[in-house]
Design a protein around this motif. Structure first.
Motif, PDB file in Angstrom:
ATOM      1  N   TYR A  76      39.570  29.539  37.382  1.00  0.00           N
ATOM      2  CA  TYR A  76      39.502  30.981  37.611  1.00  0.00           C
ATOM      3  C   TYR A  76      38.170  31.376  38.250  1.00  0.00           C
ATOM      4  O   TYR A  76      38.129  32.219  39.154  1.00  0.00           O
ATOM      5  CB  TYR A  76      39.689  31.721  36.287  1.00  0.00           C
ATOM      6  CG  TYR A  76      39.592  33.225  36.409  1.00  0.00           C
ATOM      7  CD1 TYR A  76      40.650  33.962  36.938  1.00  0.00           C
ATOM      8  CD2 TYR A  76      38.437  33.901  36.004  1.00  0.00           C
ATOM      9  CE1 TYR A  76      40.558  35.339  37.068  1.00  0.00           C
ATOM     10  CE2 TYR A  76      38.341  35.276  36.128  1.00  0.00           C
ATOM     11  CZ  TYR A  76      39.401  35.994  36.655  1.00  0.00           C
ATOM     12  OH  TYR A  76      39.306  37.365  36.781  1.00  0.00           O
ATOM     13  N   GLU A  77      37.087  30.772  37.811  1.00  0.00           N
ATOM     14  CA  GLU A  77      35.767  31.072  38.359  1.00  0.00           C
ATOM     15  C   GLU A  77      35.712  30.734  39.840  1.00  0.00           C
ATOM     16  O   GLU A  77      35.178  31.503  40.656  1.00  0.00           O
ATOM     17  CB  GLU A  77      34.699  30.290  37.592  1.00  0.00           C
ATOM     18  CG  GLU A  77      33.278  30.470  38.123  1.00  0.00           C
ATOM     19  CD  GLU A  77      32.770  31.898  37.962  1.00  0.00           C
ATOM     20  OE1 GLU A  77      31.866  32.276  38.724  1.00  0.00           O
ATOM     21  OE2 GLU A  77      33.287  32.629  37.081  1.00  0.00           O
ATOM     22  N   THR A  78      36.292  29.601  40.217  1.00  0.00           N
ATOM     23  CA  THR A  78      36.313  29.209  41.630  1.00  0.00           C
ATOM     24  C   THR A  78      37.174  30.172  42.435  1.00  0.00           C
ATOM     25  O   THR A  78      36.795  30.618  43.526  1.00  0.00           O
ATOM     26  CB  THR A  78      36.857  27.783  41.778  1.00  0.00           C
ATOM     27  OG1 THR A  78      36.035  26.876  41.042  1.00  0.00           O
ATOM     28  CG2 THR A  78      36.889  27.361  43.238  1.00  0.00           C
ATOM     29  N   LEU A  79      38.338  30.502  41.905  1.00  0.00           N
ATOM     30  CA  LEU A  79      39.267  31.385  42.613  1.00  0.00           C
ATOM     31  C   LEU A  79      38.632  32.742  42.904  1.00  0.00           C
ATOM     32  O   LEU A  79      38.809  33.292  44.001  1.00  0.00           O
ATOM     33  CB  LEU A  79      40.539  31.566  41.777  1.00  0.00           C
ATOM     34  CG  LEU A  79      41.590  32.526  42.335  1.00  0.00           C
ATOM     35  CD1 LEU A  79      42.190  31.986  43.631  1.00  0.00           C
ATOM     36  CD2 LEU A  79      42.696  32.772  41.305  1.00  0.00           C
ATOM     37  N   THR A  80      37.934  33.284  41.944  1.00  0.00           N
ATOM     38  CA  THR A  80      37.413  34.649  42.070  1.00  0.00           C
ATOM     39  C   THR A  80      36.035  34.742  42.702  1.00  0.00           C
ATOM     40  O   THR A  80      35.635  35.823  43.149  1.00  0.00           O
ATOM     41  CB  THR A  80      37.375  35.329  40.688  1.00  0.00           C
ATOM     42  OG1 THR A  80      36.614  34.533  39.773  1.00  0.00           O
ATOM     43  CG2 THR A  80      38.782  35.512  40.146  1.00  0.00           C
ATOM     44  N   SER A  81      35.313  33.651  42.762  1.00  0.00           N
ATOM     45  CA  SER A  81      33.932  33.719  43.259  1.00  0.00           C
ATOM     46  C   SER A  81      33.730  33.094  44.630  1.00  0.00           C
ATOM     47  O   SER A  81      32.741  33.395  45.311  1.00  0.00           O
ATOM     48  CB  SER A  81      32.974  33.048  42.264  1.00  0.00           C
ATOM     49  OG  SER A  81      33.243  31.665  42.143  1.00  0.00           O
ATOM     50  N   VAL A  82      34.647  32.229  45.047  1.00  0.00           N
ATOM     51  CA  VAL A  82      34.487  31.547  46.333  1.00  0.00           C
ATOM     52  C   VAL A  82      35.528  32.074  47.324  1.00  0.00           C
ATOM     53  O   VAL A  82      36.726  31.867  47.137  1.00  0.00           O
ATOM     54  CB  VAL A  82      34.641  30.022  46.181  1.00  0.00           C
ATOM     55  CG1 VAL A  82      34.419  29.334  47.527  1.00  0.00           C
ATOM     56  CG2 VAL A  82      33.670  29.485  45.138  1.00  0.00           C
ATOM     57  N   PRO A  83      35.114  32.798  48.362  1.00  0.00           N
ATOM     58  CA  PRO A  83      36.065  33.334  49.345  1.00  0.00           C
ATOM     59  C   PRO A  83      36.916  32.229  49.970  1.00  0.00           C
ATOM     60  O   PRO A  83      36.434  31.122  50.223  1.00  0.00           O
ATOM     61  CB  PRO A  83      35.155  33.988  50.394  1.00  0.00           C
ATOM     62  CG  PRO A  83      33.888  34.292  49.660  1.00  0.00           C
ATOM     63  CD  PRO A  83      33.719  33.171  48.669  1.00  0.00           C
ATOM     64  N   GLY A  84      38.188  32.545  50.190  1.00  0.00           N
ATOM     65  CA  GLY A  84      39.082  31.585  50.819  1.00  0.00           C
ATOM     66  C   GLY A  84      39.681  30.573  49.877  1.00  0.00           C
ATOM     67  O   GLY A  84      40.353  29.634  50.315  1.00  0.00           O
ATOM     68  N   SER A  85      39.454  30.742  48.571  1.00  0.00           N
ATOM     69  CA  SER A  85      40.027  29.811  47.591  1.00  0.00           C
ATOM     70  C   SER A  85      41.481  30.169  47.326  1.00  0.00           C
ATOM     71  O   SER A  85      41.871  31.344  47.375  1.00  0.00           O
ATOM     72  CB  SER A  85      39.233  29.848  46.286  1.00  0.00           C
ATOM     73  OG  SER A  85      37.912  29.398  46.491  1.00  0.00           O
ATOM     74  N   LEU A  86      42.278  29.168  46.999  1.00  0.00           N
ATOM     75  CA  LEU A  86      43.702  29.377  46.752  1.00  0.00           C
ATOM     76  C   LEU A  86      44.192  28.389  45.713  1.00  0.00           C
ATOM     77  O   LEU A  86      43.821  27.207  45.748  1.00  0.00           O
ATOM     78  CB  LEU A  86      44.505  29.196  48.045  1.00  0.00           C
ATOM     79  CG  LEU A  86      46.001  29.482  47.963  1.00  0.00           C
ATOM     80  CD1 LEU A  86      46.249  30.991  47.847  1.00  0.00           C
ATOM     81  CD2 LEU A  86      46.723  28.943  49.193  1.00  0.00           C
ATOM     82  N   VAL A  87      45.018  28.865  44.792  1.00  0.00           N
ATOM     83  CA  VAL A  87      45.629  27.987  43.798  1.00  0.00           C
ATOM     84  C   VAL A  87      46.819  27.279  44.427  1.00  0.00           C
ATOM     85  O   VAL A  87      47.681  27.912  45.055  1.00  0.00           O
ATOM     86  CB  VAL A  87      46.086  28.792  42.566  1.00  0.00           C
ATOM     87  CG1 VAL A  87      46.862  27.895  41.596  1.00  0.00           C
ATOM     88  CG2 VAL A  87      44.886  29.410  41.861  1.00  0.00           C
ATOM     89  N   LEU A  88      46.885  25.971  44.265  1.00  0.00           N
ATOM     90  CA  LEU A  88      48.016  25.193  44.738  1.00  0.00           C
ATOM     91  C   LEU A  88      49.093  25.150  43.667  1.00  0.00           C
ATOM     92  O   LEU A  88      48.807  24.981  42.490  1.00  0.00           O
ATOM     93  CB  LEU A  88      47.586  23.767  45.068  1.00  0.00           C
ATOM     94  CG  LEU A  88      46.507  23.588  46.126  1.00  0.00           C
ATOM     95  CD1 LEU A  88      46.213  22.096  46.298  1.00  0.00           C
ATOM     96  CD2 LEU A  88      46.921  24.214  47.443  1.00  0.00           C
ATOM     97  N   GLY A  89      50.336  25.318  44.075  1.00  0.00           N
ATOM     98  CA  GLY A  89      51.454  25.070  43.177  1.00  0.00           C
ATOM     99  C   GLY A  89      51.995  23.689  43.524  1.00  0.00           C
ATOM    100  O   GLY A  89      51.310  22.679  43.402  1.00  0.00           O
ATOM    101  N   GLY A  90      53.219  23.643  44.008  1.00  0.00           N
ATOM    102  CA  GLY A  90      53.768  22.369  44.472  1.00  0.00           C
ATOM    103  C   GLY A  90      53.579  22.176  45.957  1.00  0.00           C
ATOM    104  O   GLY A  90      53.940  21.125  46.503  1.00  0.00           O
ATOM    105  N   CYS A  91      53.037  23.199  46.635  1.00  0.00           N
ATOM    106  CA  CYS A  91      52.764  23.164  48.079  1.00  0.00           C
ATOM    107  C   CYS A  91      54.031  23.053  48.926  1.00  0.00           C
ATOM    108  O   CYS A  91      53.987  22.594  50.068  1.00  0.00           O
ATOM    109  CB  CYS A  91      51.803  22.033  48.441  1.00  0.00           C
ATOM    110  SG  CYS A  91      50.174  22.242  47.716  1.00  0.00           S
TER     111      CYS A  91
END
Length: 265
Positions: free
Chosen positions: A17-32
């Motif tokens: 969560y910290e990476t997702l919200t603090s680093v622009p351009g971050s994205l959570v991968l599902g199964g892609c």
């Protein structure tokens, strides 16, 4: 073309969560399954595979499905198959092929809010709730109508308060995406009727549900409820079918699902 600059496998949800919200351009991968088809650059691709989110758990009152659970697991899981007459497994069984269903995750499907999705139609009929890491719990219906959340989906929660459900769809080919889909659940005298792939996002049809609650369910009222739904919804065009065609088949799909529920009651 998809480009990933950094691939991260966090060891905790907090780290993810910290990476997702603090680093622009971050994205959570599902199964892609679908992200890879896009043309974008992801600065940090957050892989949740190591966080224990691949599970199906049952309690006395509900079923919890982890966000990293694949569609194939849902299709074959005995608990999912026993829930609401197998409504959720039936909604995923014709999605492309086993290879895709073995990698596409339910969390990625929900978070993506894909308008063509079959399982989203089923989950809305099941009155599913979503548990996010930071935001907490929210109904799927509210999530659909909101602006989206920059958060990590942890699990989907499905109540067990009823056990009768049905799913119907029309496809140009068995493994193609649906031209139109519909799902129905019944709890006591209350119905949840949902239509998806309009080609817009799945929506509840309260007008049809209220009609059935007042008039009961039989072959005649099932057809009438289908007509009410078709009249109250908007349908659009895409390469799989026209809005006119979707509106024409909508009453048939709903009537079929309702009669399936009627016979199972």
């Amino acid at each position: 073309m998809l480009q990933i600059e950094n691939h991260l496998s966090p060891s905790t949800l907090e780290e993810a969560y910290e990476t997702l919200t603090s680093v622009p351009g971050s994205l959570v991968l599902g199964g892609c399954g679908y992200i890879r088809l896009g043309d974008r650059t992801i600065s940090n691709a957050i892989d949740l595979s190591n966080l224990g989110l691949n599970f199906v758990h049952g309690t006395k009152s509900e079923v919890e499905i982890g966000a990293m659970t694949t569609l194939r697991t849902i299709e074959t899981d005995a608990l999912c198959q026993s829930l609401w007459h197998g409504l959720l497994p039936r909604s995923v069984e014709n999605i492309v092929g086993v290879q895709l269903r073995n990698c596409v995750t339910i969390g990625g499907t929900v978070a993506g809010r894909y308008p063509f999705s079959d399982p989203l139609t089923a989950l809305l009929a099941l009155d599913a709730r979503l548990q996010f890491y930071h935001y907490g719990e929210i109904s799927l219906e509210e999530f659909f109508t909101g602006q989206g959340l920059k958060d990590i989906l942890v699990k989907i929660i499905i109540p067990k308060r009823g056990q009768i459900g049905a799913f119907q769809s029309v496809r140009r080919a068995k493994t193609d995406y649906a031209v139109l889909n519909a799902a129905v659940t019944k709890t006591g005298d209350d119905y949840r009727i949902v239509v998806g792939a309009r080609p817009g996002r799945a929506v509840l049809v309260p007008e049809a549900s209220d009609y059935l609650s007042s008039n009961g369910l039989n072959e005649t009222t099932a057809r009438k409820a289908g007509n009410i739904a078709a009249a109250s919804l908007q349908f659009g065009d895409n390469p799989r079918g026209s809005g006119e065609y979707r509106k024409a088949i909508c009453p048939v799909l709903i009537a079929r699902a309702l009669m399936e529920v009627h016979h199972a009651a």
